[in-house]
Design a protein around this motif. Structure first.
Motif, PDB file in Angstrom:
ATOM      1  N   LEU A   1      -1.374  -2.248  -9.367  1.00 24.01           N
ATOM      2  CA  LEU A   1      -1.671  -3.674  -9.235  1.00 24.01           C
ATOM      3  C   LEU A   1      -2.351  -4.214 -10.489  1.00 24.01           C
ATOM      4  CD1 LEU A   1      -2.924  -3.693  -5.540  1.00 24.01           C
ATOM      5  CD2 LEU A   1      -0.967  -4.996  -6.391  1.00 24.01           C
ATOM      6  N   GLN A   2      -3.231  -3.379 -11.080  1.00 21.99           N
ATOM      7  CA  GLN A   2      -3.903  -3.826 -12.299  1.00 21.99           C
ATOM      8  C   GLN A   2      -2.887  -4.007 -13.430  1.00 21.99           C
ATOM      9  OE1 GLN A   2      -6.114  -1.150 -14.757  1.00 21.99           O
ATOM     10  NE2 GLN A   2      -7.757  -2.625 -15.073  1.00 21.99           N
ATOM     11  N   THR A   3      -1.935  -3.058 -13.540  1.00 23.98           N
ATOM     12  CA  THR A   3      -0.889  -3.155 -14.561  1.00 23.98           C
ATOM     13  C   THR A   3      -0.096  -4.448 -14.383  1.00 23.98           C
ATOM     14  OG1 THR A   3      -0.729  -0.749 -14.558  1.00 23.98           O
ATOM     15  CG2 THR A   3       1.097  -1.916 -15.565  1.00 23.98           C
ATOM     16  N   GLN A   4       0.271  -4.755 -13.125  1.00 21.95           N
ATOM     17  CA  GLN A   4       1.022  -5.984 -12.841  1.00 21.95           C
ATOM     18  C   GLN A   4       0.211  -7.219 -13.228  1.00 21.95           C
ATOM     19  OE1 GLN A   4       1.911  -5.517  -8.642  1.00 21.95           O
ATOM     20  NE2 GLN A   4       3.973  -4.810  -9.060  1.00 21.95           N
ATOM     21  N   GLN A   5      -1.091  -7.206 -12.897  1.00 20.98           N
ATOM     22  CA  GLN A   5      -1.953  -8.357 -13.217  1.00 20.98           C
ATOM     23  C   GLN A   5      -2.079  -8.543 -14.725  1.00 20.98           C
ATOM     24  OE1 GLN A   5      -5.734  -8.023 -11.188  1.00 20.98           O
ATOM     25  NE2 GLN A   5      -4.819  -8.231  -9.171  1.00 20.98           N
ATOM     26  N   LEU A   6      -2.223  -7.435 -15.466  1.00 14.93           N
ATOM     27  CA  LEU A   6      -2.345  -7.518 -16.923  1.00 14.93           C
ATOM     28  C   LEU A   6      -1.052  -8.031 -17.548  1.00 14.93           C
ATOM     29  CD1 LEU A   6      -4.317  -4.209 -17.644  1.00 14.93           C
ATOM     30  CD2 LEU A   6      -5.193  -6.541 -17.825  1.00 14.93           C
ATOM     31  N   LYS A   7       0.101  -7.572 -17.028  1.00 13.12           N
ATOM     32  CA  LYS A   7       1.407  -8.044 -17.535  1.00 13.12           C
ATOM     33  C   LYS A   7       1.545  -9.540 -17.303  1.00 13.12           C
ATOM     34  CE  LYS A   7       4.425  -3.998 -17.223  1.00 13.12           C
ATOM     35  NZ  LYS A   7       5.311  -3.271 -16.312  1.00 13.12           N
TER      36      LYS A   7
ATOM     37  N   ASP B   1     -18.401   3.016  -5.325  1.00 11.36           N
ATOM     38  CA  ASP B   1     -18.199   2.625  -6.731  1.00 11.36           C
ATOM     39  C   ASP B   1     -17.589   3.720  -7.593  1.00 11.36           C
ATOM     40  OD1 ASP B   1     -19.202   0.084  -6.284  1.00 11.36           O
ATOM     41  OD2 ASP B   1     -21.280   0.701  -6.673  1.00 11.36           O
ATOM     42  N   GLU B   2     -17.545   4.950  -7.044  1.00  7.12           N
ATOM     43  CA  GLU B   2     -17.029   6.100  -7.790  1.00  7.12           C
ATOM     44  C   GLU B   2     -15.566   5.904  -8.192  1.00  7.12           C
ATOM     45  OE1 GLU B   2     -16.647  10.399  -6.211  1.00  7.12           O
ATOM     46  OE2 GLU B   2     -18.736   9.803  -5.895  1.00  7.12           O
ATOM     47  N   TYR B   3     -14.821   5.201  -7.351  1.00 11.63           N
ATOM     48  CA  TYR B   3     -13.388   5.017  -7.573  1.00 11.63           C
ATOM     49  C   TYR B   3     -13.095   3.648  -8.178  1.00 11.63           C
ATOM     50  CZ  TYR B   3     -12.601   9.053  -4.559  1.00 11.63           C
ATOM     51  OH  TYR B   3     -12.583  10.301  -4.033  1.00 11.63           O
ATOM     52  N   PHE B   4     -12.009   3.592  -8.934  1.00  9.82           N
ATOM     53  CA  PHE B   4     -11.542   2.318  -9.478  1.00  9.82           C
ATOM     54  C   PHE B   4     -11.153   1.403  -8.314  1.00  9.82           C
ATOM     55  CE2 PHE B   4      -7.878  -0.302 -10.716  1.00  9.82           C
ATOM     56  CZ  PHE B   4      -8.448  -1.036 -11.744  1.00  9.82           C
ATOM     57  N   SER B   5     -11.533   0.138  -8.395  1.00 11.39           N
ATOM     58  CA  SER B   5     -11.093  -0.815  -7.367  1.00 11.39           C
ATOM     59  C   SER B   5     -10.669  -2.108  -8.054  1.00 11.39           C
ATOM     60  CB  SER B   5     -12.202  -1.072  -6.335  1.00 11.39           C
ATOM     61  OG  SER B   5     -13.319  -1.624  -6.974  1.00 11.39           O
ATOM     62  N   ILE B   6      -9.902  -2.905  -7.328  1.00 10.67           N
ATOM     63  CA  ILE B   6      -9.325  -4.117  -7.916  1.00 10.67           C
ATOM     64  C   ILE B   6      -9.397  -5.265  -6.921  1.00 10.67           C
ATOM     65  CG2 ILE B   6      -6.967  -3.506  -7.185  1.00 10.67           C
ATOM     66  CD1 ILE B   6      -6.066  -4.702  -9.944  1.00 10.67           C
ATOM     67  N   GLN B   7      -9.572  -6.469  -7.433  1.00  6.35           N
ATOM     68  CA  GLN B   7      -9.554  -7.645  -6.571  1.00  6.35           C
ATOM     69  C   GLN B   7      -8.114  -7.929  -6.192  1.00  6.35           C
ATOM     70  OE1 GLN B   7     -11.777 -10.852  -8.511  1.00  6.35           O
ATOM     71  NE2 GLN B   7     -13.439 -10.346  -7.132  1.00  6.35           N
ATOM     72  N   HIS B   8      -7.825  -7.820  -4.911  1.00 13.34           N
ATOM     73  CA  HIS B   8      -6.446  -8.045  -4.445  1.00 13.34           C
ATOM     74  C   HIS B   8      -6.479  -8.246  -2.937  1.00 13.34           C
ATOM     75  CE1 HIS B   8      -2.112  -7.998  -4.809  1.00 13.34           C
ATOM     76  NE2 HIS B   8      -2.052  -7.165  -3.789  1.00 13.34           N
ATOM     77  N   SER B   9      -5.620  -9.128  -2.460  1.00 11.43           N
ATOM     78  CA  SER B   9      -5.593  -9.418  -1.028  1.00 11.43           C
ATOM     79  C   SER B   9      -4.403  -8.736  -0.348  1.00 11.43           C
ATOM     80  CB  SER B   9      -5.502 -10.936  -0.824  1.00 11.43           C
ATOM     81  OG  SER B   9      -5.381 -11.230   0.548  1.00 11.43           O
ATOM     82  N   VAL B  10      -4.695  -7.884   0.623  1.00 12.52           N
ATOM     83  CA  VAL B  10      -3.648  -7.299   1.481  1.00 12.52           C
ATOM     84  C   VAL B  10      -4.140  -7.435   2.922  1.00 12.52           C
ATOM     85  CG1 VAL B  10      -2.854  -5.601  -0.236  1.00 12.52           C
ATOM     86  CG2 VAL B  10      -4.552  -4.905   1.448  1.00 12.52           C
ATOM     87  N   ASN B  11      -3.214  -7.354   3.864  1.00  7.19           N
ATOM     88  CA  ASN B  11      -3.612  -7.381   5.275  1.00  7.19           C
ATOM     89  C   ASN B  11      -4.269  -6.059   5.636  1.00  7.19           C
ATOM     90  OD1 ASN B  11      -2.663  -9.930   5.728  1.00  7.19           O
ATOM     91  ND2 ASN B  11      -0.793  -9.305   6.757  1.00  7.19           N
ATOM     92  N   ILE B  12      -5.324  -6.172   6.444  1.00  6.24           N
ATOM     93  CA  ILE B  12      -6.016  -4.980   6.931  1.00  6.24           C
ATOM     94  C   ILE B  12      -6.406  -5.232   8.381  1.00  6.24           C
ATOM     95  CG2 ILE B  12      -8.236  -5.839   5.987  1.00  6.24           C
ATOM     96  CD1 ILE B  12      -9.082  -2.873   5.652  1.00  6.24           C
ATOM     97  N   ASN B  13      -6.236  -4.220   9.226  1.00  9.57           N
ATOM     98  CA  ASN B  13      -6.722  -4.296  10.605  1.00  9.57           C
ATOM     99  C   ASN B  13      -8.068  -3.584  10.650  1.00  9.57           C
ATOM    100  OD1 ASN B  13      -3.615  -3.857  12.528  1.00  9.57           O
ATOM    101  ND2 ASN B  13      -4.313  -5.536  11.259  1.00  9.57           N
ATOM    102  N   VAL B  14      -9.058  -4.241  11.237  1.00  9.24           N
ATOM    103  CA  VAL B  14     -10.395  -3.656  11.372  1.00  9.24           C
ATOM    104  C   VAL B  14     -10.732  -3.636  12.859  1.00  9.24           C
ATOM    105  CG1 VAL B  14     -12.841  -3.889  10.816  1.00  9.24           C
ATOM    106  CG2 VAL B  14     -11.109  -4.540   9.115  1.00  9.24           C
ATOM    107  N   LYS B  15     -10.833  -2.434  13.419  1.00 10.28           N
ATOM    108  CA  LYS B  15     -11.150  -2.278  14.841  1.00 10.28           C
ATOM    109  C   LYS B  15     -12.480  -1.545  14.965  1.00 10.28           C
ATOM    110  CE  LYS B  15      -7.178  -1.552  17.442  1.00 10.28           C
ATOM    111  NZ  LYS B  15      -6.262  -0.727  18.205  1.00 10.28           N
ATOM    112  N   PRO B  16     -13.582  -2.297  15.217  1.00  8.86           N
ATOM    113  CA  PRO B  16     -14.881  -1.629  15.334  1.00  8.86           C
ATOM    114  C   PRO B  16     -14.859  -0.568  16.438  1.00  8.86           C
ATOM    115  CG  PRO B  16     -15.144  -4.010  15.210  1.00  8.86           C
ATOM    116  CD  PRO B  16     -13.682  -3.745  15.393  1.00  8.86           C
TER     117      PRO B  16
END
Length: 199
Positions: free
Chosen positions: A183-189, A14-29
């Motif tokens: 991304l936040q700037t784009q969403q606000l615009k 939570d220390e860092y700013f985060s935003i709701q946005h969908s991008v592709n991510i690879n998750v390899k346990p």
């Protein structure tokens, strides 16, 4: 990171700013007994394409910086160089997309400098470690790092799984913070435009 409590890891997320946005991510346990590399060992574990992309991005930033202080005569030169940089970005984006593995592909729900939340059809145990590859199309960039599961919530017919980054290069974390703000700037615009057109 290993010695932090779950609450401390959540606070780090939570220390860092985060935003709701969908991008592709690879998750390899990670396999049983496989450990997360230190920041020094991260470069070795990182696929070559990610290292090259990162180096090119920093070279580009350094090359364009001095031009900002030149007079109006440099405007066309700066414009030309920006077009060249855009061409390189597109090529790098194409190369990085070759690293996207469909078998390990998920979508993010939220992303930021501290970690990501993904949507998954199956649950993951708290404390599980994974290799992560994030593909940031808007920045023509991708990030290779490691994360640890800090929450796993059942939402409707899927799971929302939060990973806190536990091995990520500083420049990649900065890139994620910049991308989140961009991304936040784009969403606000877009919101302002939608409001204006709806008025």
């Amino acid at each position: 990171m290993e010695n932090l409590s779950l609450e401390e890891k959540k606070a780090q997320f939570d220390e860092y700013f985060s935003i709701q946005h969908s991008v592709n991510i690879n998750v390899k346990p990670l396999a049983e007994g496989e450990s997360v590399p230190s920041e020094a060992g991260l470069e070795q574990a990182m696929p070559y394409a990610f290292r090259v992309a990162s180096e090119m991005a920093s070279i580009e930033a350094q090359a364009l910086r001095p031009l900002r202080h030149l007079s109006d005569h440099a405007e066309s030169l700066a414009e030309y160089l920006n077009h060249q940089a855009r061409k390189i970005d597109l090529m790098m984006s194409f190369i990085l997309h070759q690293q996207d593995e469909p078998d390990h592909r998920f979508s993010t729900i939220k992303l930021g400098g501290g970690g990501v939340i993904i949507k998954s059809p199956t649950a993951m145990n708290i404390g599980s470690q994974a290799e992560l590859k994030l593909f940031l199309d808007t920045e023509a960039a991708a990030i290779f790092c490691y994360g640890e599961v800090i929450t796993c919530e059942n939402v409707e017919d899927s799971y929302h799984i939060a990973f806190v980054f536990n091995s990520i290069r500083e420049q990649d974390q900065e890139l994620l913070v910049r991308a989140s703000l961009h991304l936040q700037t784009q969403q606000l615009k877009k919101r302002a435009q939608d409001k204006a057109s709806g008025a």
